[in-house]
Enzyme design. Structure first.
Site, PDB file in Angstrom:
ATOM      1  N   ASN A 161       0.808  -1.233   0.000  1.00 49.22           N
ATOM      2  CA  ASN A 161       0.000   0.000   0.000  1.00 49.22           C
ATOM      3  C   ASN A 161       0.835   1.274   0.000  1.00 49.22           C
ATOM      4  O   ASN A 161       0.453   2.265  -0.624  1.00 49.22           O
ATOM      5  CB  ASN A 161      -1.005  -0.012   1.160  1.00 49.22           C
ATOM      6  CG  ASN A 161      -0.344  -0.018   2.514  1.00 49.22           C
ATOM      7  OD1 ASN A 161       0.740  -0.556   2.672  1.00 49.22           O
ATOM      8  ND2 ASN A 161      -0.983   0.597   3.479  1.00 49.22           N
ATOM      9  N   GLU A 259       4.069  -4.684  12.484  1.00 45.84           N
ATOM     10  CA  GLU A 259       3.087  -3.607  12.267  1.00 45.84           C
ATOM     11  C   GLU A 259       1.990  -4.217  11.408  1.00 45.84           C
ATOM     12  O   GLU A 259       2.208  -4.502  10.227  1.00 45.84           O
ATOM     13  CB  GLU A 259       3.736  -2.423  11.530  1.00 45.84           C
ATOM     14  CG  GLU A 259       4.942  -1.802  12.227  1.00 45.84           C
ATOM     15  CD  GLU A 259       4.567  -0.944  13.431  1.00 45.84           C
ATOM     16  OE1 GLU A 259       3.361  -0.714  13.648  1.00 45.84           O
ATOM     17  OE2 GLU A 259       5.473  -0.543  14.161  1.00 45.84           O
ATOM     18  N   CYS A 293      -3.223   1.410   6.461  1.00 50.94           N
ATOM     19  CA  CYS A 293      -3.553   0.670   7.684  1.00 50.94           C
ATOM     20  C   CYS A 293      -4.242   1.566   8.707  1.00 50.94           C
ATOM     21  O   CYS A 293      -4.987   1.090   9.551  1.00 50.94           O
ATOM     22  CB  CYS A 293      -2.276   0.085   8.268  1.00 50.94           C
ATOM     23  SG  CYS A 293      -1.008   1.335   8.526  1.00 50.94           S
ATOM     24  N   GLU A 472       7.788   1.656  16.228  1.00 60.08           N
ATOM     25  CA  GLU A 472       8.862   2.223  15.408  1.00 60.08           C
ATOM     26  C   GLU A 472       8.685   3.735  15.437  1.00 60.08           C
ATOM     27  O   GLU A 472       7.669   4.244  15.911  1.00 60.08           O
ATOM     28  CB  GLU A 472       8.813   1.638  13.989  1.00 60.08           C
ATOM     29  CG  GLU A 472       9.114   0.131  13.992  1.00 60.08           C
ATOM     30  CD  GLU A 472       9.228  -0.520  12.612  1.00 60.08           C
ATOM     31  OE1 GLU A 472       9.009   0.150  11.596  1.00 60.08           O
ATOM     32  OE2 GLU A 472       9.542  -1.715  12.571  1.00 60.08           O
TER      33      GLU A 472
END
Ligand code: NAP
Length: 491
Positions: A161, A259, A293, A472
């Site tokens: 994405n 993630e 996301c 992160e």
């Protein structure tokens, strides 16, 4: 890609792996097709690599760590990251074109968001590593000081994405801390990763510090996660894949960052600034065709303004018109593939079966010429579904959002927290106290108030529950991509 001449090493339209500073095909000589999803046509071939190619990349990385790269200092590594940033910036249009062709996202979006953010990632981590410091703890008769050392070689596995955006988010801190990298982008979006490899080659980066192996997740991705010499994994992708990655990496005690997916709420209170909220919630819902996301795909609205909000929201959504991603004025592009479009379409059908009312969209747009073959789907708004319905709880990862009224703050929180995911949320209110109270009660790694996806690269980024493990960003990335070690000296 060959006609456009955007990738120098791929003059025959065959994109290559980048291993030990060389562009090479897969050892087995097998290829995969790379498609432009807006026209469903082949734009390049990429290597279908296997575990033997991953072995080569891991060996090249180990060699680099034993060589000059292993001896490099912070200043040298920061200089290298800045050189990478400068080169990407100088080729902004090329990178944006490649990203748009590969993903189907509007060229204008890739040019204004994805690629500038990749440049910013390299610059940011160059600065961050130059300015980092470690701790010192004195005792009456001893001194402790802390050092950060490279972990070794990191496998970086990224989704389709935000291809360069996410790859650079991992590559920059991994290299800043002195590690080597074996990267595997999604096989659906390999091109900007290869353009990045060209940049490493052009600036004369030490061979083997950055390696790129193209191929399928089940083959190359799995081989990276299993490889004994790859000592850390930073993975961004779906929750189910994340589970497999964790199951493989955990018994090997690899450093692991996950993630994963999300089903994020946008919570709209009656005291919000309605106009700005509609604008913000539309962006949160449909940016990158809903394939971020962090997208807010469950929109919870206080009942007293529900009708007013949904009317204004739908009116604004209708202004998003699927069109040719390569045209400068297109505000809504294609989805990543025909397969993904079918999945998204399946959810729109399921919404109707679950008793939802489709307020707009719900079908493929009618586009002419070769765009008629593309993976397009109209931005879709569904009302009337139970918050526990499948459409309201499963990650669709596309342009389908659901609207839900609520009466009390407690009810809004119950709906917001009633899913397996916990990545991000947005809260829209002019009541500061409520904003604090609600934000702290939402089970998610990130909350935005009266905005969405406003990013400061220093802050922790990541999710809770099934949205991932670890953070992160800023010092969190520097810590993740290093081994923190303490040395105690008796005085
Ligand atoms: P995916 O199918 O999980 O794939 C992600 C990456 O993992 C791809 O490079 C994939 O390769 C690879 N992979 C697949 N199987 C593997 C295996 N067994 N071992 C190692 N690697 C493997 O996810 P996606 O469909 O590309 O991306 C969409 C998902 O990413 C959504 O769930 C979205 O929410 C999530 N995402 C999360 C964040 C975040 O920061 N939390 C950001 C962006 C996206 P192939 O593509 O070649 O299969």
């Amino acid at each position: 890609v060959r006609e456009l001449g955007l990738l120098e090493h791929a003059s025959e339209g065959q994109v290559l792996n980048y291993i030990g500073g060389e562009f090479v095909p897969a050892q087995a000589g097998r290829w995969l097709e790379d498609l432009d999803p807006a026209r469903n046509r082949r734009i390049a071939s990429i290597p279908r690599s296997e575990s033997s190619d991953v072995d080569d990349a891991a060996n090249a990385a180990s060699e680099a760590r034993r060589g000059a790269w292993g001896q490099s200092g912070v200043g040298e590594r920061a200089d290298l990251l800045e050189a990478v940033a400068d080169k990407i910036e100088a080729r902004l249009d090329d990178f944006a074109r490649l990203e748009s062709l590969d993903t189907g996202k509007p060229f204008a979006l890739a040019r204004s968001v994805d690629i500038p953010r990749a440049v910013a990632n390299f610059r940011f981590f160059a600065g961050a590593v130059r300015h980092q410091s470690t701790g010192c703890h004195s005792m009456a008769n001893a001194l402790n000081y802390t050092v950060r050392k490279p972990v070794g070689t990191f496998g970086l596995i990224t989704p389709w994405n935000l291809p360069l955006y996410l790859l650079s988010w991992k590559t920059a801190p991994a290299l800043a801390m002195g590690n080597c990298v074996v990267a595997k982008p999604s096989e659906l979006t390999p091109l900007t990763a290869s353009a990045l490899a060209e940049v490493f080659s052009e600036i004369g980066a030490p061979a083997g510090c950055f390696n790129l192996v193209h191929g399928l997740g089940a083959e190359v991705g799995q081989a990276i996660v299993e490889h004994e010499d790859i000592t850390g994994i930073s993975f961004t992708g779906g929750t189910e894949t994340g589970k497999r990655v964790a199951a493989t990496a955990a018994p090997m005690f690899k450093k692991l960052s996950l993630e994963l997916g999300g089903k994020n709420p946008s919570i709209v209170f009656a005291d919000c600034d309605l106009e700005k909220t509609v604008e913000g919630v539309v962006r949160a819902a449909f940016a990158n065709q809903g394939q971020v996301c962090l997208c807010g795909s469950r929109i919870l609205v206080e009942r007293s303004i529900y009708d007013q909000f949904s009317a204004a929201f739908v009116e604004r959504v209708r202004e998003l018109r699927p069109g040719d991603p390569q045209q400068g004025d297109t505000n809504f592009g294609a989805l990543i593939s025909l397969g993904h479009r079918d999945k998204v379409e399946g959810y729109a059908k399921l919404a109707a079966e679950e008793g939802g009312e489709i307020l707009c969209g719900g079908k493929r747009p009618e586009l002419s010429g070769d765009l008629a073959e593309g993976a397009f789907f109209e931005p879709t708004v569904v009302a009337g579904l139970a918050p526990s319905s499948r459409c309201s709880t499963e990650e669709i990862f596309g342009p389908v959002v659901t609207l839900h009224p609520f009466d009390t703050e407690a009810e809004a929180l119950e709906i917001a927290n009633g899913v397996r995911y916990g990545l991000a949320a947005s809260v829209w209110t002019n009541d500061l106290t409520r904003a604090h109270r609600v934000s702290e009660a939402i089970e998610s790694g990130m909350v935005w108030v009266n905005t969405w996806l406003l990013r400061d690269l220093r802050v922790p980024f990541g999710g809770m529950k099934d949205s991932g493990v670890g953070r992160e960003g800023g010092r969190h990335s520097l810590e993740f991509f290093s081994e923190t070690r303490n040395i105690c000296i008796q005085l």
